[in-house]
Design a protein around this motif. Structure first.
Motif, mmCIF file in Angstrom:
data_model
loop_
_atom_site.group_PDB
_atom_site.id
_atom_site.type_symbol
_atom_site.label_atom_id
_atom_site.label_comp_id
_atom_site.label_asym_id
_atom_site.label_seq_id
_atom_site.Cartn_x
_atom_site.Cartn_y
_atom_site.Cartn_z
ATOM 1 N N VAL A 99 0.992 -1.053 -0.055
ATOM 2 C CA VAL A 99 0.012 -0.116 -0.111
ATOM 3 C C VAL A 99 0.702 1.105 -0.101
ATOM 4 O O VAL A 99 1.937 1.426 0.752
ATOM 5 C CB VAL A 99 -0.961 0.033 1.287
ATOM 6 N N ASN A 100 0.889 2.024 -1.091
ATOM 7 C CA ASN A 100 1.611 3.266 -1.063
ATOM 8 C C ASN A 100 0.749 4.408 -0.336
ATOM 9 O O ASN A 100 -0.409 4.783 -0.837
ATOM 10 C CB ASN A 100 1.825 3.836 -2.622
ATOM 11 N N GLY A 101 1.670 4.709 0.783
ATOM 12 C CA GLY A 101 0.901 5.884 1.521
ATOM 13 C C GLY A 101 0.304 5.106 2.694
ATOM 14 O O GLY A 101 -0.224 4.185 2.686
ATOM 15 N N TYR A 102 -0.254 6.231 3.633
ATOM 16 C CA TYR A 102 -0.811 5.449 4.690
ATOM 17 C C TYR A 102 -2.217 5.034 4.643
ATOM 18 O O TYR A 102 -3.015 5.829 3.903
ATOM 19 C CB TYR A 102 -0.765 6.792 5.932
ATOM 20 N N SER A 103 -2.745 4.013 5.060
ATOM 21 C CA SER A 103 -4.025 3.732 5.100
ATOM 22 C C SER A 103 -4.525 3.016 6.550
ATOM 23 O O SER A 103 -3.809 2.214 7.062
ATOM 24 C CB SER A 103 -4.394 2.783 3.877
ATOM 25 N N SER A 104 -5.829 3.296 6.866
ATOM 26 C CA SER A 104 -6.394 2.798 8.057
ATOM 27 C C SER A 104 -7.459 1.595 7.706
ATOM 28 O O SER A 104 -8.265 1.240 8.605
ATOM 29 C CB SER A 104 -7.168 4.056 8.746
ATOM 30 N N ALA A 107 -8.110 -4.187 6.063
ATOM 31 C CA ALA A 107 -7.411 -5.114 5.304
ATOM 32 C C ALA A 107 -5.800 -4.889 5.284
ATOM 33 O O ALA A 107 -4.994 -5.634 4.727
ATOM 34 C CB ALA A 107 -8.021 -5.261 3.769
ATOM 35 N N VAL A 108 -5.513 -3.562 5.808
ATOM 36 C CA VAL A 108 -4.062 -3.338 5.491
ATOM 37 C C VAL A 108 -3.528 -3.352 7.005
ATOM 38 O O VAL A 108 -3.983 -2.707 7.977
ATOM 39 C CB VAL A 108 -4.016 -1.951 4.985
ATOM 40 N N VAL A 109 -2.265 -3.956 6.963
ATOM 41 C CA VAL A 109 -1.526 -4.120 8.354
ATOM 42 C C VAL A 109 0.051 -3.695 7.881
ATOM 43 O O VAL A 109 0.589 -4.298 7.047
ATOM 44 C CB VAL A 109 -1.581 -5.458 8.851
#
Length: 349
Positions: A99-104, A107-109
């Motif tokens: 994932v490019n960039g921050y994501s909350s 499904a993203v860890v």
């Protein structure tokens, strides 16, 4: 009579009738449409990510046998942020989804799409729908719905049952990419095919411990390669029928393993080879399957360093190998002289 003379009748018996196929396809499409609409209503993140459905498996290749009651489908996901596939150099055939960039997103860890977190998120979405209702009216029939497996492997399985039929769906989440994003070595697929159709990164049931790993697959590439290859699809149908006829011994021999044997032989064989009678091709391909079992290695078509047999236990391999050897002997014995009842017993117990 030769074995080849009986194969058209056997194929006719094991093939799906078109009128039955049409009804199942219509009802299946209506069920899927309703389920996907309701998933989007119940989960806003799913609504944002849902990017359509893609048929895969035996239905896509049109080699499904007997009854058109099982559908393998990719739920295509496109997150509202960039997800880039990266090669997993430790495991052939697998990629990471960075994932490019921050994501909350759930499904993203730690900057990657996490396989278990992804399945947990989808499980909660399906469970929200099934807490809302457990049946649907489709084309005048009431289907009772049951949510099985629930993504603890690679698929979320829904079984829909009416008074007339049962239809099951294996929904697998998938991230779709073009060949420009292909992170592995060049695949044995023509430039025209791989440029015209997408590939996918999907969770794998028996995957490595690293929860970032997703396996590559490209069902449309394989379908296009098999197209117009004369008897190839009929031979695959017959191999599946042989496997199903010995299902107790070969239950862990998947349809995709059988298909892989044929895919691996495509570039090794001339057009004239595939134009031979079906019995000759079938016996040759079944013997190749036995050779792969003897070598304990069936390379993944898109990543030769990945071995399909790695997911089998030693006793499962031994059981399959013994049954395949038995069938190999039977096929060769009756190639040139095969009474009808013996041919039927081989494929249709």
């Amino acid at each position: 009579m030769s074995l080849s003379s009986h194969l058209p009748d056997i194929l006719n018996h094991i093939s799906i009738k078109e009128n039955e196929r049409a009804t199942y396809l219509n009802h299946a499409q209506l069920l899927v449409n309703e389920l996907m609409e309701d998933l989007q209503k119940k989960d806003e993140l799913f609504r944002q990510a849902f990017n359509g459905m893609s048929l895969t498996g035996s239905y896509l290749d049109r080699v499904k046998l007997i009854s058109p009651d099982e559908f393998d489908m990719h739920i295509k996901l496109k997150f509202p942020f960039q997800v880039t596939p990266e090669r997993d150099y430790q495991r052939s055939g697998f990629v990471f989804l960075k994932v490019n960039g921050y994501s909350s997103h759930p499904a993203v860890v730690n900057g990657y799409v996490n396989r278990k977190a992804l399945q947990q998120w989808l499980r909660q979405a399906f469970q929200a729908v099934f807490s809302w209702y457990t049946q649907l009216r489709i084309a005048g029939e009431i289907y009772k719905l049951k949510y099985e497996l629930q993504g603890y492997g690679c698929a979320h399985t829904i079984v829909a049952t009416s008074e007339r039929r049962t239809i099951s769906f294996d929904f697998v989440p998938a991230f779709e990419y073009t060949y420009n994003d292909w992170p592995l070595s060049a695949p044995p697929v023509s430039g025209q095919v791989r440029g015209s159709w997408p590939w996918f990164a999907v969770p794998q049931g028996k995957a490595p411990n690293d929860e970032r790993t997703f396996m590559v697959c490209a069902p449309q590439w394989e379908r296009e390669m098999m197209k117009d290859n004369y008897n190839l699809k009929n031979v695959l149908r017959l191999m599946k029928a042989l496997r199903d006829n010995y299902k107790d011994e070969m239950q862990h021999l998947s349809s995709y393993m059988l298909k892989t044997v044929l895919l691996l032989e495509l570039d090794k064989r001339t057009t004239q080879f595939w134009q031979q009678d079906m019995a000759t091709i079938l016996i040759c391909m079944w013997s190749k399957l036995l050779a792969y079992l003897d070598g304990r290695n069936l390379p993944f078509f898109l990543a030769p360093g990945c071995n399909h047999f790695d997911r089998l236990k030693a006793d499962e391999m031994a059981k399959i190998r013994s049954a395949v050897k038995h069938v190999d002997t039977q096929l060769k014995q009756c190639q040139n002289n095969c009474p009808r009842n013996r041919a039927i017993d081989l494929f249709l117990h």
